[in-house]
Design an enzyme around this catalytic site. Structure first.
Site, PDB file in Angstrom:
ATOM      1  N   CYS B 103       0.850  -1.136   0.034  1.00 16.89           N
ATOM      2  CA  CYS B 103      -0.069  -0.102   0.045  1.00 16.89           C
ATOM      3  C   CYS B 103       0.833   1.123   0.123  1.00 16.89           C
ATOM      4  O   CYS B 103       0.650   2.287  -0.897  1.00 16.89           O
ATOM      5  CB  CYS B 103      -0.857   0.047   1.322  1.00 16.89           C
ATOM      6  SG  CYS B 103      -2.232  -1.352   1.128  1.00 16.89           S
ATOM      7  N   HIS B 104       1.855   1.341   0.671  1.00 17.03           N
ATOM      8  CA  HIS B 104       2.760   2.498   0.789  1.00 17.03           C
ATOM      9  C   HIS B 104       3.846   2.735   0.270  1.00 17.03           C
ATOM     10  O   HIS B 104       4.437   3.828   0.075  1.00 17.03           O
ATOM     11  CB  HIS B 104       3.116   2.607   2.549  1.00 17.03           C
ATOM     12  CG  HIS B 104       1.993   2.708   3.581  1.00 17.03           C
ATOM     13  ND1 HIS B 104       1.190   3.518   3.594  1.00 17.03           N
ATOM     14  CD2 HIS B 104       1.628   1.687   4.630  1.00 17.03           C
ATOM     15  CE1 HIS B 104       0.104   3.426   4.568  1.00 17.03           C
ATOM     16  NE2 HIS B 104       0.543   2.296   5.144  1.00 17.03           N
ATOM     17  N   CYS B 138      -2.809  -1.186  11.146  1.00 20.59           N
ATOM     18  CA  CYS B 138      -2.520  -1.495   9.700  1.00 20.59           C
ATOM     19  C   CYS B 138      -2.565  -2.926   9.751  1.00 20.59           C
ATOM     20  O   CYS B 138      -2.973  -3.648   8.446  1.00 20.59           O
ATOM     21  CB  CYS B 138      -1.360  -0.962   9.295  1.00 20.59           C
ATOM     22  SG  CYS B 138      -1.601   0.449   8.328  1.00 20.59           S
ATOM     23  N   CYS B 202       8.430  11.780  37.439  1.00 21.79           N
ATOM     24  CA  CYS B 202       9.314  12.079  36.461  1.00 21.79           C
ATOM     25  C   CYS B 202      10.301  13.373  36.518  1.00 21.79           C
ATOM     26  O   CYS B 202      11.341  13.522  36.247  1.00 21.79           O
ATOM     27  CB  CYS B 202       8.534  12.261  35.067  1.00 21.79           C
ATOM     28  SG  CYS B 202       7.510  10.759  34.604  1.00 21.79           S
ATOM     29  N   CYS B 205      13.683  13.858  38.435  1.00 25.36           N
ATOM     30  CA  CYS B 205      14.944  13.512  38.109  1.00 25.36           C
ATOM     31  C   CYS B 205      15.009  14.763  36.786  1.00 25.36           C
ATOM     32  O   CYS B 205      15.909  15.234  36.674  1.00 25.36           O
ATOM     33  CB  CYS B 205      15.071  12.366  37.482  1.00 25.36           C
ATOM     34  SG  CYS B 205      15.272  11.164  38.825  1.00 25.36           S
ATOM     35  N   HIS B 206      13.932  14.664  35.983  1.00 23.98           N
ATOM     36  CA  HIS B 206      14.293  15.099  34.579  1.00 23.98           C
ATOM     37  C   HIS B 206      13.922  16.680  34.514  1.00 23.98           C
ATOM     38  O   HIS B 206      14.570  17.355  33.662  1.00 23.98           O
ATOM     39  CB  HIS B 206      13.512  14.435  33.413  1.00 23.98           C
ATOM     40  CG  HIS B 206      13.759  12.903  33.352  1.00 23.98           C
ATOM     41  ND1 HIS B 206      15.356  12.463  32.687  1.00 23.98           N
ATOM     42  CD2 HIS B 206      13.480  11.869  33.586  1.00 23.98           C
ATOM     43  CE1 HIS B 206      15.326  11.197  32.852  1.00 23.98           C
ATOM     44  NE2 HIS B 206      14.315  10.905  33.397  1.00 23.98           N
ATOM     45  N   ARG B 243      11.022   2.104  28.144  1.00 22.18           N
ATOM     46  CA  ARG B 243      11.800   2.965  28.893  1.00 22.18           C
ATOM     47  C   ARG B 243      11.095   3.407  30.061  1.00 22.18           C
ATOM     48  O   ARG B 243      11.401   3.688  31.084  1.00 22.18           O
ATOM     49  CB  ARG B 243      12.266   4.083  27.944  1.00 22.18           C
ATOM     50  CG  ARG B 243      13.434   5.006  28.546  1.00 22.18           C
ATOM     51  CD  ARG B 243      14.712   4.013  28.775  1.00 22.18           C
ATOM     52  NE  ARG B 243      15.597   4.756  29.555  1.00 22.18           N
ATOM     53  CZ  ARG B 243      15.694   4.691  31.172  1.00 22.18           C
ATOM     54  NH1 ARG B 243      14.689   3.683  31.604  1.00 22.18           N
ATOM     55  NH2 ARG B 243      16.291   5.564  31.819  1.00 22.18           N
ATOM     56  N   CYS B 247      11.943   3.141  33.998  1.00 25.11           N
ATOM     57  CA  CYS B 247      12.053   4.553  34.898  1.00 25.11           C
ATOM     58  C   CYS B 247      11.134   4.350  36.104  1.00 25.11           C
ATOM     59  O   CYS B 247      11.332   4.435  37.247  1.00 25.11           O
ATOM     60  CB  CYS B 247      11.582   5.951  34.195  1.00 25.11           C
ATOM     61  SG  CYS B 247      13.000   6.864  33.603  1.00 25.11           S
TER      62      CYS B 247
END
Lengths: 108, 286
Positions: B103-104, B138, B202, B205-206, B243, B247
């Site tokens: 298709c793509h 898809c 979150c 720390c960040h 990830r 964390c």
């Protein structure tokens, strides 16, 4: 990973006597033979155990590889080129297969 | 002898000045150009409403060795997964007898810049959809194939391949579609909610401590523009939701299921926080 696939980076051209840098990498699991599966059976060792590079049939670089080398082994080395020709790279697998790759260089 | 003493005194002084148990180290001030050809935006002005003035890519927080791995697509181990993803793109699967390419067509053309706008609103599911879920959608609807099991090697490779088609394009989430704004709000709440036995959010720390070390790890701003990311620690591609779970696990909390409402909201919010940074997939991190 599927079938091991060599990748090589060599300059397309160089001047005579120039020292060029060659980079090579092959995708390979490098199963060390030290690991066990879920049932506690040892997963047999399967690594690339030899790598070599030749230029017009003459050896440039070669080494034996041990199980401590990580997956997808990468080698970078240099070579002095005096004439046009081609580099042949060969990797030998524990299962007896060899994978090779050729790359030409034009020396002006 | 005396030199040793002076050194010891100097070390003691540093420790007492530092006070807290964190050492500070600023991100580097360098440019990232992939293969000497594709310049990447790794610092840019933060979008309106962002707590920082400038958003920085995690690349700036890594060691010189790790940074150089990403600069050259030959040495970037993530490129092996891009190649694997391309094979999957062209492989026919499912009852409909189609591949992605049926298709793509050529992804380099049809998918250029597409993934940079994900996550986006999915009107059918009435929730945000990311690249992984878009692939599954898809596969189910058009290819009549099974959706991938979370973190299947094929899912990692194909997601990496698709994101890589947007290499260098700026991350841009459209919050005006559907209910994206309320998912953003929900994601913001997740971002600032302290969880786990260590009681960390979150932001702990960040946001509050990026640029400092948490033990041996140099904390980044936690931007997600490089995902899926090749992590040297795993020696593998890591999906964003893996990830997130890593964390959250480190705060010693129970972690939500991948693609759950909580983590999808967090993906919308954290992606927005990195607005304008280049897609770096496959980024290389510690």
């Amino acid at each position: 990973m599927a079938t091991p696939k060599p990748r090589v980076k060599v300059p397309k051209s160089a001047s005579a006597g120039e020292v060029i840098t060659i980079k090579t990498l092959i995708s390979h699991n490098m199963e060390s033979g030290q690991r066990k599966d879920k049932d506690g059976n040892v997963i047999p060792r399967q690594i690339i155990n030899k790598f070599s590079c030749e230029f017009n049939g003459k050896p440039v670089f070669g080494c034996d590889i041990a199980p401590a080398i990580s997956a997808n082994p990468y080698f970078e080395f240099s070579a002095k080129v005096m004439e046009s020709g081609s580099f042949t790279f060969t990797w030998v697998d524990d299962n007896g297969e060899t994978y090779s790759h050729e790359q030409a260089i034009e020396v002006k | 002898m005396s030199r040793k003493l002076i050194l010891a005194a100097a070390t003691a002084a540093v420790v007492s000045v530092g006070g807290a148990l964190v050492a500070s180290a600023d991100p580097v001030d360098e440019e990232l150009v992939i293969d000497g050809e594709i310049p990447m935006v790794i610092r840019t002005k933060a979008p309106e409403g962002h707590p920082f003035d400038e958003v920085l890519s995690g690349w700036l927080f890594r060691t010189p060795e790790t940074r150089s791995l990403e600069e050259d697509t030959f040495t970037n181990p993530g490129m092996l997964y891009v190649e694997r993803g391309e094979e999957i793109w062209n492989t026919v699967e499912g009852e409909a007898g189609k591949s992605c390419a049926s298709c793509h067509g050529d992804a380099a053309e049809t998918m250029a810049g597409v993934a940079a706008a994900y996550p986006k609103w999915d009107a059918d599911a009435e929730r945000p959809i990311n690249v992984e879920l878009q692939i599954d959608k898809c596969r189910e609807n058009n290819m009549k194939a099974e959706p991938y099991k979370f973190d299947a090697p094929e899912q990692r490779a194909l997601t990496t391949f698709l994101k890589h088609q947007s290499l260098g394009k700026p991350v841009q989430v459209d919050l005006s579609q559907g209910d994206m704004q309320s998912w953003w709000d929900q994601g913001k709440e997740v971002y600032y909610t302290r969880t786990g036995q260590l009681n960390l959010s979150c932001a702990s720390c960040h946001e509050e401590n990026n640029g400092k070390y948490i033990r041996a790890d140099h904390l980044s701003q936690g931007n997600v523009n490089g995902f899926p990311t090749y992590r040297l620690k795993q020696g593998n591609m890591v999906l964003l939701h893996s990830r997130f779970r890593g964390c959250i696990r480190d705060t010693r909390a129970e972690f939500p299921a991948p693609f759950s409402d909580e983590l999808m909201a967090l993906e919308v919010y954290t992606t927005w926080r990195g607005t304008g940074l280049s897609v770096e997939t496959p980024a290389v991190r510690q």
